[in-house]
Design an enzyme around this catalytic site. Structure first.
Site, mmCIF file in Angstrom:
data_model
loop_
_atom_site.group_PDB
_atom_site.id
_atom_site.type_symbol
_atom_site.label_atom_id
_atom_site.label_comp_id
_atom_site.label_asym_id
_atom_site.label_seq_id
_atom_site.Cartn_x
_atom_site.Cartn_y
_atom_site.Cartn_z
ATOM 1 N N ASP A 79 48.013 54.265 -67.604
ATOM 2 C CA ASP A 79 49.011 55.181 -68.152
ATOM 3 C C ASP A 79 49.521 54.725 -69.514
ATOM 4 O O ASP A 79 50.129 55.522 -70.237
ATOM 5 C CB ASP A 79 50.190 55.350 -67.187
ATOM 6 C CG ASP A 79 49.848 56.263 -66.019
ATOM 7 O OD1 ASP A 79 48.815 56.967 -66.087
ATOM 8 O OD2 ASP A 79 50.601 56.273 -65.030
ATOM 9 N N LYS A 106 42.003 62.528 -66.272
ATOM 10 C CA LYS A 106 43.450 62.675 -66.085
ATOM 11 C C LYS A 106 43.859 64.109 -66.416
ATOM 12 O O LYS A 106 43.052 65.028 -66.320
ATOM 13 C CB LYS A 106 44.199 61.662 -66.968
ATOM 14 C CG LYS A 106 43.922 60.206 -66.608
ATOM 15 C CD LYS A 106 44.668 59.800 -65.364
ATOM 16 C CE LYS A 106 44.570 58.292 -65.129
ATOM 17 N NZ LYS A 106 45.329 57.856 -63.966
ATOM 18 N N ARG A 110 41.467 62.099 -71.804
ATOM 19 C CA ARG A 110 42.376 61.396 -72.713
ATOM 20 C C ARG A 110 41.670 60.611 -73.809
ATOM 21 O O ARG A 110 42.214 60.474 -74.912
ATOM 22 C CB ARG A 110 43.304 60.472 -71.911
ATOM 23 C CG ARG A 110 44.376 61.248 -71.159
ATOM 24 C CD ARG A 110 45.271 60.359 -70.323
ATOM 25 N NE ARG A 110 46.410 61.122 -69.804
ATOM 26 C CZ ARG A 110 47.275 60.656 -68.920
ATOM 27 N NH1 ARG A 110 47.144 59.430 -68.441
ATOM 28 N NH2 ARG A 110 48.280 61.399 -68.505
ATOM 29 N N ARG A 151 51.717 62.449 -71.427
ATOM 30 C CA ARG A 151 51.565 61.127 -72.061
ATOM 31 C C ARG A 151 51.017 61.210 -73.489
ATOM 32 O O ARG A 151 51.275 60.328 -74.305
ATOM 33 C CB ARG A 151 50.727 60.205 -71.178
ATOM 34 C CG ARG A 151 51.396 59.973 -69.836
ATOM 35 C CD ARG A 151 51.010 58.680 -69.169
ATOM 36 N NE ARG A 151 51.609 58.613 -67.832
ATOM 37 C CZ ARG A 151 52.859 58.261 -67.570
ATOM 38 N NH1 ARG A 151 53.672 57.919 -68.558
ATOM 39 N NH2 ARG A 151 53.308 58.230 -66.326
ATOM 40 N N LYS A 176 57.013 66.928 -67.090
ATOM 41 C CA LYS A 176 56.325 66.483 -65.871
ATOM 42 C C LYS A 176 56.914 65.184 -65.324
ATOM 43 O O LYS A 176 57.083 65.027 -64.123
ATOM 44 C CB LYS A 176 54.828 66.306 -66.143
ATOM 45 C CG LYS A 176 54.078 65.792 -64.924
ATOM 46 C CD LYS A 176 52.587 65.747 -65.124
ATOM 47 C CE LYS A 176 51.917 65.246 -63.847
ATOM 48 N NZ LYS A 176 50.471 65.207 -63.935
#
Length: 195
Positions: A79, A106, A110, A151, A176
């Site tokens: 993460d 994810k 990403r 993220r 989120k």
């Protein structure tokens, strides 16, 4: 019975990264220095980049000294891979991030997303299935797409603490996991302007 719930290390990590990048000092409260949360490893990585981290009772203090290139294995704390990639963009030299295979499945792909958005900032990258190499230096502000990924928004907001003119598209994706993220950024002195 009353229980004390420790703070979320994943959310705190963005603020630790800002302290490192801007050479400032931040105290993260309600933190358990002995926490078993996976992202605790990120604090060690900040130290490896040249910063100071002290673990005190119920808090962690990060004193930033800037960022330098390094090799980081993110398999245990994926993460924070996007945050590490953004920091690496400012570190003059080559940073190699390994353990990124899981990032490809994810909220978005990403690794590809990072490469596309870092390219907008003038940062060259290379990747394999499980690695991302970043050639850091002098990133430029850009309009960052977030791909529906909370993220992506929060990690590139870290760059905005150094670069005036960074734009985060669809900033509401932070809802989120961290609905008041932008307000918290403003509370530590990072300028946030809603367009």
């Amino acid at each position: 019975t009353e229980y004390s719930v420790e703070g979320d290390v994943s959310s705190a990590s963005y603020f630790a990264a800002i302290a490192a990048l801007t050479r400032s000092r931040i105290t993260l409260t309600n933190m358990n220095p002995q926490s078993v949360q996976a992202d605790m490893k990120f604090f060690q990585m900040l130290e490896d980049m040249g910063n100071s981290v002290s673990y005190e009772k119920d808090r962690i203090v990060v004193t930033g000294s800037g960022v330098k290139p390094m090799e980081a294995d993110m398999e245990g704390c994926p993460d924070q891979a996007q945050t590490m990639a953004v920091l690496a963009a400012f570190a003059p030299g080559v940073t190699k991030i390994t353990g990124v295979r899981s990032l490809r499945v994810k909220e978005t792909e990403r690794v590809k997303a990072l490469e596309a958005e870092l390219a907008k900032m003038g940062i060259r990258t290379e990747s394999t299935e499980d690695t991302l190499t970043i050639y850091g230096g002098s990133p430029k502000p850009a309009s960052i797409d977030t791909y529906g990924d909370h993220r992506m928004a929060m990690s590139f907001a870290v760059a905005g603490s150094m670069l005036e003119g960074m734009q985060i598209n669809d900033p509401g994706v932070v809802a989120k996991t961290f609905p008041d993220f932008w307000e918290k950024l403003m509370s530590i002195g990072v300028g946030v302007e809603k367009v």
